[in-house]
Design an enzyme around this catalytic site. Structure first.
Site, PDB file in Angstrom:
ATOM      1  CB  CYS A 176       3.708  39.203 -37.404  1.00 30.64           C
ATOM      2  SG  CYS A 176       3.127  37.275 -38.164  1.00 30.64           S
ATOM      3  NE  ARG A 203      11.702  42.070 -36.242  1.00 36.26           N
ATOM      4  CZ  ARG A 203      11.972  43.034 -36.944  1.00 36.26           C
ATOM      5  NH1 ARG A 203      12.366  42.851 -38.056  1.00 36.26           N
ATOM      6  NH2 ARG A 203      10.906  44.045 -36.777  1.00 36.26           N
ATOM      7  CG  HIS A 215      -1.421   5.046 -44.335  1.00 36.34           C
ATOM      8  ND1 HIS A 215      -0.042   5.276 -44.321  1.00 36.34           N
ATOM      9  CD2 HIS A 215      -1.768   4.230 -45.421  1.00 36.34           C
ATOM     10  CE1 HIS A 215       0.389   4.342 -45.358  1.00 36.34           C
ATOM     11  NE2 HIS A 215      -0.717   3.850 -46.014  1.00 36.34           N
TER      12      HIS A 215
END
Length: 461
Positions: free
Chosen positions: A42, A270, A442
């Site tokens: 990773c 994988r 918002h």
């Protein structure tokens, strides 16, 4: 004779290093063995370096299209060598950070490949670098490797003309023509990058759709977006052979198709790393996916655990983190278990896809009675402000009877940053009426969740 450690961890990827840190901080004397670099695939060859490249592609696209937003740029070009050098700096910084965490937690790190040797009084023995170490518990976190199929020419050219996720991230020149075998997550992210960087990209995929188990409507929209950028998709095509300069494939009608290529990316999936790590010395059971584990990440052998890609449940780094935590909690006698129902996934293409929970295809296959609502991402004001001419989709599935959220699927900017909130809705079994009471900031793109939820009735029909 007393064992040397309370816990030995095999593998220094997300499951391994986080599990080691959690265990050490909880008071377990812990050792970790990693033959390559801390951080695993990773950090070194996957999640992080690919995102570094994709961020450069995003900036490049924004600069080229700046006039849409009133920003006039001069000559804009992408310096592939500089992009790759930055990728390396990012990886090195984060790898050193993981090493610092190990030191801070008191984990003993061995830069060596470890193999389970057998049992000893009070635990297990592990051999590494010609030495034997013992521990009361084992956490197997050996990860996964790229699948290399028996396609003629693939193995012969691997690491050269044929690249895996490892090599494709280090190319210092953008190939003129890139052929990608496999239209899954890894392939699509690199398709997005190299198409933006100027390569002519062709994807050869055996299935009739891209992005694997992703919601079909969203994956179809992503395909169309990538096609606008020049990507060519050969779906329902079987790869026949690879040789320098071209890839041969079989079309659905049985005819032969040849794809010119200066580079090939192999990305068909994988496989869990279960071979040659000594599982047979203890009789650890495996299945087609990897090491067989229960909800506490326990194997069939007492005090032996497996977390991350090696158990094959969900080959995602964030899943590995959670599995490691669950495994350590089980070691410590704490109540915990894995729950995969609300496990989010992201494809970091341009635009992004983020999903959690059931897709429509899965709900139908499982016989779940559901209701679905969806809206264009253009219902969110910030999306319109930041995406001139762009579009996306938010789709939500709700249980028809109980009205709780079953699945959320997003295509558009910030999707990866929004999806955790949707995962929380599913994890806590929020109903339509519950989500309607939540306050969203918002203007944010995340407000699209609220907009779609308000399309549902609170009560079952």
């Amino acid at each position: 004779m007393a064992v040397e450690y309370d816990l030995i961890v095999l593998g220094g990827g997300p499951a391994g290093y986080l599990g080691a840190e959690r265990a050490a901080k909880a008071g377990l004397k812990t050792a970790l063995f990693e033959e390559k670099s801390l951080g695993g695939v990773c950090l070194n060859e996957g999640c992080i370096p690919s995102k570094a490249l994709l961020n450069s592609a995003k900036l490049y696209e924004h600069a080229r299209e700046g006039a849409k937003y009133g920003v006039l740029c001069g000559e804009v070009r992408l310096d592939q060598k500089a992009v790759v050098e930055r990728r390396g700096r990012v990886v090195r910084t984060l790898v050193s950070g993981v090493a610092a965490k190990m030191r801070g937690a008191g984990v003993k790190v061995f830069s060596a490949r470890a193999k389970i040797a057998g049992r000893v009084d009070g635990g297990f023995s592990v051999e590494a670098g010609g030495e034997v170490h013992t521990a009361a518990r084992l956490l197997i976190a050996t990860g996964s490797s790229a699948v290399v199929p028996p396609i003629p020419g693939v193995r012969e050219n691997l690491g050269g003309f044929v690249a895996t996720n490892r090599e494709i991230l280090t190319l210092t020149e953008v190939p003129d023509r890139l052929a990608v075998i496999g239209g899954g997550v890894i392939g699509l992210e690199m398709v997005a990058y190299y198409a933006a960087a100027g390569a002519k990209v062709t994807v050869v995929e055996m299935l009739d759709h891209i992005a694997g188990a992703t919601d079909r409507e969203l994956s179809g929209m992503l395909k169309r977006e990538l096609e606008k950028k020049g990507v060519k998709f050969l779906l329902s095509h079987k790869c026949l052979s690879v040789e320098p300069g071209k890839v041969a494939a079989e079309a659905p009608d049985g005819s032969r198709v040849e794809i010119p290529a200066d580079k090939v990316l192999l990305s068909i999936g994988r496989r869990a790393n279960v071979r040659d790590i000594g599982l047979e010395a203890l009789g650890v059971e495996t299945n087609r996916a990897g090491i067989a584990t229960d909800a506490q990440c326990r194997t069939n052998v007492e005090n032996v655990y497996a977390a991350g890609d090696v158990n094959g449940h969900h080959m995602l780094a964030h899943t590995a983190y959670r599995e490691a935590e669950v495994a350590v909690n089980a070691m410590l006698g704490r109540r915990d278990r894995m729950r995969y129902r609300a496990n989010p996934s992201v494809i970091y293409t341009l635009p992004e896809i983020a999903s959690v929970g059931l897709t429509e295809e899965e709900a139908k296959a499982e016989g779940v009675e559901y209701e679905v609502k969806k809206l264009s991402m253009r219902y969110a004001g910030r999306f319109v402000a930041e995406n001139e001419g762009g579009d996306g989709l938010c789709k939500i599935l709700v249980d028809k009877k109980h009205r709780n959220v079953l699945g959320v699927h997003l295509l558009g900017s910030y999707a990866s940053e929004i999806i955790w909130g949707a995962a929380e809705m599913i994890e806590t079994e929020l109903r339509v009426c519950d989500v309607k009471e939540l306050i969203f900031p918002h203007p944010t793109v995340s407000e699209i969740l609220r907009e779609v939820i308000w399309e549902f009735d609170d009560a079952a029909k």
